[in-house]
Design a protein around this motif. Structure first.
Motif, PDB file in Angstrom:
ATOM      1  N   LEU A   1       0.824  -1.204   0.000  1.00 39.24           N
ATOM      2  CA  LEU A   1       0.000   0.000   0.000  1.00 39.24           C
ATOM      3  C   LEU A   1       0.863   1.262   0.000  1.00 39.24           C
ATOM      4  CD1 LEU A   1      -2.070  -2.185   1.198  1.00 39.24           C
ATOM      5  CD2 LEU A   1      -3.232  -0.209   2.191  1.00 39.24           C
ATOM      6  N   PRO A   2       0.456   2.288  -0.736  1.00 30.96           N
ATOM      7  CA  PRO A   2       1.184   3.568  -0.690  1.00 30.96           C
ATOM      8  C   PRO A   2       1.176   4.129   0.732  1.00 30.96           C
ATOM      9  CG  PRO A   2      -0.388   3.527  -2.517  1.00 30.96           C
ATOM     10  CD  PRO A   2      -0.679   2.321  -1.679  1.00 30.96           C
ATOM     11  N   HIS A   3       2.343   4.561   1.179  1.00 31.48           N
ATOM     12  CA  HIS A   3       2.443   5.063   2.554  1.00 31.48           C
ATOM     13  C   HIS A   3       3.121   6.423   2.566  1.00 31.48           C
ATOM     14  CE1 HIS A   3       6.739   4.152   2.591  1.00 31.48           C
ATOM     15  NE2 HIS A   3       6.454   2.959   2.086  1.00 31.48           N
ATOM     16  N   ALA A   4       2.918   7.142   3.658  1.00 33.11           N
ATOM     17  CA  ALA A   4       3.534   8.458   3.817  1.00 33.11           C
ATOM     18  C   ALA A   4       5.049   8.314   3.950  1.00 33.11           C
ATOM     19  CB  ALA A   4       2.960   9.156   5.049  1.00 33.11           C
ATOM     20  N   ASP A   5       5.757   9.420   3.736  1.00 37.68           N
ATOM     21  CA  ASP A   5       7.210   9.407   3.834  1.00 37.68           C
ATOM     22  C   ASP A   5       7.700   9.381   5.270  1.00 37.68           C
ATOM     23  OD1 ASP A   5       7.486   9.464   1.092  1.00 37.68           O
ATOM     24  OD2 ASP A   5       7.482  11.647   1.012  1.00 37.68           O
ATOM     25  N   ARG A   6       6.795   9.626   6.204  1.00 37.46           N
ATOM     26  CA  ARG A   6       7.181   9.600   7.608  1.00 37.46           C
ATOM     27  C   ARG A   6       5.993   9.154   8.440  1.00 37.46           C
ATOM     28  NH1 ARG A   6       8.260  15.207  10.425  1.00 37.46           N
ATOM     29  NH2 ARG A   6       8.332  13.715  12.123  1.00 37.46           N
ATOM     30  N   ALA A   7       6.281   8.715   9.653  1.00 39.58           N
ATOM     31  CA  ALA A   7       5.237   8.335  10.607  1.00 39.58           C
ATOM     32  C   ALA A   7       5.514   9.062  11.907  1.00 39.58           C
ATOM     33  CB  ALA A   7       5.229   6.824  10.828  1.00 39.58           C
TER      34      ALA A   7
ATOM     35  N   SER B   1       0.786   9.077  18.513  1.00 40.23           N
ATOM     36  CA  SER B   1       0.935  10.501  18.231  1.00 40.23           C
ATOM     37  C   SER B   1      -0.379  11.075  17.724  1.00 40.23           C
ATOM     38  CB  SER B   1       2.036  10.722  17.190  1.00 40.23           C
ATOM     39  OG  SER B   1       2.059  12.067  16.775  1.00 40.23           O
ATOM     40  N   GLU B   2      -0.746  12.242  18.221  1.00 42.55           N
ATOM     41  CA  GLU B   2      -1.965  12.915  17.779  1.00 42.55           C
ATOM     42  C   GLU B   2      -1.910  13.246  16.294  1.00 42.55           C
ATOM     43  OE1 GLU B   2      -5.751  14.080  18.685  1.00 42.55           O
ATOM     44  OE2 GLU B   2      -4.299  13.364  20.168  1.00 42.55           O
ATOM     45  N   ALA B   3      -0.684  13.548  15.795  1.00 41.92           N
ATOM     46  CA  ALA B   3      -0.532  13.934  14.386  1.00 41.92           C
ATOM     47  C   ALA B   3      -0.775  12.772  13.432  1.00 41.92           C
ATOM     48  CB  ALA B   3       0.869  14.505  14.161  1.00 41.92           C
ATOM     49  N   GLU B   4      -0.727  11.550  13.936  1.00 40.43           N
ATOM     50  CA  GLU B   4      -0.884  10.373  13.068  1.00 40.43           C
ATOM     51  C   GLU B   4      -2.231  10.371  12.347  1.00 40.43           C
ATOM     52  OE1 GLU B   4       0.933   6.523  11.903  1.00 40.43           O
ATOM     53  OE2 GLU B   4       1.678   8.356  12.812  1.00 40.43           O
ATOM     54  N   GLN B   5      -3.267  10.934  12.982  1.00 38.44           N
ATOM     55  CA  GLN B   5      -4.602  10.907  12.401  1.00 38.44           C
ATOM     56  C   GLN B   5      -4.726  11.830  11.189  1.00 38.44           C
ATOM     57  OE1 GLN B   5      -7.657  12.919  14.849  1.00 38.44           O
ATOM     58  NE2 GLN B   5      -5.966  13.558  16.185  1.00 38.44           N
ATOM     59  N   TYR B   6      -3.766  12.723  10.995  1.00 39.84           N
ATOM     60  CA  TYR B   6      -3.847  13.661   9.876  1.00 39.84           C
ATOM     61  C   TYR B   6      -3.125  13.166   8.628  1.00 39.84           C
ATOM     62  CZ  TYR B   6      -5.439  16.700  13.625  1.00 39.84           C
ATOM     63  OH  TYR B   6      -6.144  17.226  14.684  1.00 39.84           O
ATOM     64  N   LEU B   7      -2.476  12.019   8.703  1.00 43.33           N
ATOM     65  CA  LEU B   7      -1.843  11.450   7.514  1.00 43.33           C
ATOM     66  C   LEU B   7      -2.917  10.854   6.613  1.00 43.33           C
ATOM     67  CD1 LEU B   7       1.236   9.688   9.177  1.00 43.33           C
ATOM     68  CD2 LEU B   7       1.230  11.813   7.863  1.00 43.33           C
ATOM     69  N   THR B   8      -2.864  11.196   5.324  1.00 42.88           N
ATOM     70  CA  THR B   8      -3.943  10.804   4.412  1.00 42.88           C
ATOM     71  C   THR B   8      -3.498   9.816   3.335  1.00 42.88           C
ATOM     72  OG1 THR B   8      -3.467  12.737   3.004  1.00 42.88           O
ATOM     73  CG2 THR B   8      -5.148  12.993   4.733  1.00 42.88           C
ATOM     74  N   ASP B   9      -2.292   9.259   3.463  1.00 45.62           N
ATOM     75  CA  ASP B   9      -1.878   8.243   2.508  1.00 45.62           C
ATOM     76  C   ASP B   9      -2.783   7.027   2.636  1.00 45.62           C
ATOM     77  OD1 ASP B   9      -0.252   8.170   5.111  1.00 45.62           O
ATOM     78  OD2 ASP B   9      -0.075   6.116   4.361  1.00 45.62           O
ATOM     79  N   LEU B  10      -2.772   6.166   1.608  1.00 45.56           N
ATOM     80  CA  LEU B  10      -3.720   5.054   1.570  1.00 45.56           C
ATOM     81  C   LEU B  10      -3.513   4.074   2.725  1.00 45.56           C
ATOM     82  CD1 LEU B  10      -6.088   3.885   0.058  1.00 45.56           C
ATOM     83  CD2 LEU B  10      -4.488   2.634  -1.419  1.00 45.56           C
ATOM     84  N   LEU B  11      -2.261   3.863   3.142  1.00 44.49           N
ATOM     85  CA  LEU B  11      -1.996   2.931   4.233  1.00 44.49           C
ATOM     86  C   LEU B  11      -2.636   3.427   5.530  1.00 44.49           C
ATOM     87  CD1 LEU B  11      -0.626   0.376   5.259  1.00 44.49           C
ATOM     88  CD2 LEU B  11       1.481   1.691   5.575  1.00 44.49           C
ATOM     89  N   ASN B  12      -2.453   4.713   5.846  1.00 50.89           N
ATOM     90  CA  ASN B  12      -3.079   5.264   7.044  1.00 50.89           C
ATOM     91  C   ASN B  12      -4.590   5.374   6.885  1.00 50.89           C
ATOM     92  OD1 ASN B  12      -1.168   6.261   9.321  1.00 50.89           O
ATOM     93  ND2 ASN B  12      -0.070   6.746   7.433  1.00 50.89           N
ATOM     94  N   HIS B  13      -5.048   5.665   5.662  1.00 50.37           N
ATOM     95  CA  HIS B  13      -6.492   5.730   5.405  1.00 50.37           C
ATOM     96  C   HIS B  13      -7.139   4.370   5.663  1.00 50.37           C
ATOM     97  CE1 HIS B  13     -10.288   6.901   3.670  1.00 50.37           C
ATOM     98  NE2 HIS B  13     -10.201   5.986   2.728  1.00 50.37           N
ATOM     99  N   ALA B  14      -6.479   3.307   5.211  1.00 52.19           N
ATOM    100  CA  ALA B  14      -6.998   1.955   5.441  1.00 52.19           C
ATOM    101  C   ALA B  14      -7.045   1.640   6.934  1.00 52.19           C
ATOM    102  CB  ALA B  14      -6.141   0.934   4.700  1.00 52.19           C
ATOM    103  N   GLU B  15      -6.014   2.074   7.669  1.00 54.58           N
ATOM    104  CA  GLU B  15      -6.013   1.849   9.114  1.00 54.58           C
ATOM    105  C   GLU B  15      -7.176   2.576   9.780  1.00 54.58           C
ATOM    106  OE1 GLU B  15      -2.849   2.071  12.814  1.00 54.58           O
ATOM    107  OE2 GLU B  15      -2.905   3.717  11.386  1.00 54.58           O
TER     108      GLU B  15
END
Length: 426
Positions: free
Chosen positions: A267-273, A278-292
């Motif tokens: 799955l496409p993922h963000a360049d960083r985690a 982390s509260e900021a984790e919910q704002y990542l919109t890459d497909l891997l985080n979106h699926a999570e």
């Protein structure tokens, strides 16, 4: 702290509720409970518990227990694999570089220590006990990441470097646990050629829906092909690949709950985690985080049923396996983390994070002794219900040890006081 409590309430409260209902049900009406657990949904199906007929042909029976433990729990392990994958592959991943060296060595101690205590005590109890419980050696190696992290913050304070050290150890422990499940606890006769289906499905999804669109969009800032794939197809190609991969695991004889793991890296993922809490984790919109994010509520319900279908242990089943699992966790974990952490920090001169003491490693080990979720899962696959010891089911007794590991929270608080841990706020 809100993020931690939010994670625990999302992923663990329903699990505990299911476990409590199971304990009450199994101890008040065990017959109806076990009928519920093994309720047959579909007989002679393409998935389910394998069994041979009189002609030697293999058939599958889909029970409620199989649906939850082997099919739906694959989504829980996919989320765990996502955190491990990001920790390893990303440039700022928490399991990369020298900063992870001592936690990784301590993680090894947190696995070898419990195994040594579990098997060592079993051998002392005699060959009958040892032979009955030996296959459960991995049960006390697990660490429940959510509860351990929460207790760690209570003991050390949110700003203490030991909390991050504990999180690194727990993530590495999850990674090792996934490997142990795949390698040492096959679900049937091994047929590794079926893994080609899993590899092909994951590789196909990655090439066709991740790598190729990005390659075709190279030099074009609008990224039309990648955007079209994301907007029109979303996660569906990867879900289909996941189904194929899951089936490949089942037919290969590897526990199918791990069947989605090969697809997670596709799955496409963000360049960083930013890290699991982390509260900021919910704002990542890459497909891997979106699926999570999409899996969040379904996994809550899955964990409720996992607790309901696996924690129903009669108190009469408490016996030697219970105390062996508990000893492995609350004795082997702290000693193993302390010894191996000292070897890494002092003998190998890798050091500890600034502000951490050697004795803090012992307290971290006490916190990491909360096994619960993964320990309960391993107990369910390490033994079948037919293995008996002292007139009781070894599986049931071992599960009770996993449930009792919650006592490590109280032990951690006492250890923190005795070791004079100074809490540090953010």
């Amino acid at each position: 702290m809100y993020r931690v409590w939010n994670f625990v309430t999302n992923y663990s409260i329903l699990l505990i509720l299911g476990a409590l209902i199971a304990l009450i049900w199994a101890n008040t009406n065990p017959g109806s409970y076990h009928d519920f657990v093994e309720f047959v949904l579909i007989d002679d199906f393409i998935i389910g518990h394998p069994h041979a007929d009189e002609h030697g042909h293999i058939h599958h029976t889909l029970t409620l227990h199989y649906l939850v433990n082997d099919v739906l729990m694959a989504f829980f392990f996919a989320i765990a694999a996502k955190e491990v994958w990001e920790a390893v592959i990303l440039k700022n991943g928490s399991l990369r570089g020298k900063k992870a060296a001592t936690p990784l060595i301590a993680t090894a101690g947190g696995m070898f220590g419990p195994i040594a205590v579990y098997l060592g005590l079993a051998a002392i109890l005699g060959s009958e006990t040892y032979n009955a419980v030996a296959n459960g050696w991995a049960i006390p190696t697990a660490t429940d990441i959510a509860f351990s992290y929460l207790v760690g913050r209570m003991v050390f304070g949110a700003g203490h470097p030991a909390v991050r050290f504990l999180l690194l150890l727990a993530i590495a422990d999850d990674a090792a646990g996934l490997i142990i499940l795949a390698v040492f606890y096959p679900s049937g006769e091994l047929a590794p050629e079926w893994l080609l289906l899993s590899v092909a499905a994951a590789l196909g999804a990655f090439i066709l829906f991740n790598w190729l669109p990005r390659k075709l969009d190279r030099g074009n800032q609008l990224r039309p092909r990648s955007t079209w794939v994301r907007n029109k197809l979303s996660f569906w190609p990867y879900l289909i690949a996941g189904c194929l991969s899951w089936y490949g695991f089942q037919e290969a004889g590897i526990h199918p709950a791990l069947g989605l793991l090969p697809v997670v890296p596709a799955l496409p993922h963000a360049d960083r985690a930013f890290g699991i809490f982390s509260e900021a984790e919910q704002y990542l919109t890459d497909l891997l985080n979106h699926a999570e994010h999409l899996l969040k509520h379904p996994v809550e319900i899955i964990l409720f049923f996992f607790g309901l279908l696996n924690a129903g242990v009669e108190f009469s089943a408490i016996g030697s396996p219970t105390w062996l699992v508990l000893a492995g966790l609350i004795v082997g974990k702290p000693l193993g983390v302390l010894l191996f952490g000292w070897i890494g920090a002092v003998l190998f001169r890798l050091g500890l994070p600034a502000g951490m003491r050697i004795i803090d490693l012992f307290v971290i080990g006490c916190v990491a002794a909360i096994g619960f979720t993964v320990s309960l899962f391993i107990a369910s696959v390490a033994f079948d219900g037919t293995v008996m010891l002292e007139g009781a089911s070894v599986q049931a007794a071992a599960k009770m040890g996993a449930l009792f590991s919650f006592g490590a929270a109280a032990i951690s608080i006492v250890a923190g006081k005795l070791c004079r841990v100074e809490k540090q706020a953010l």
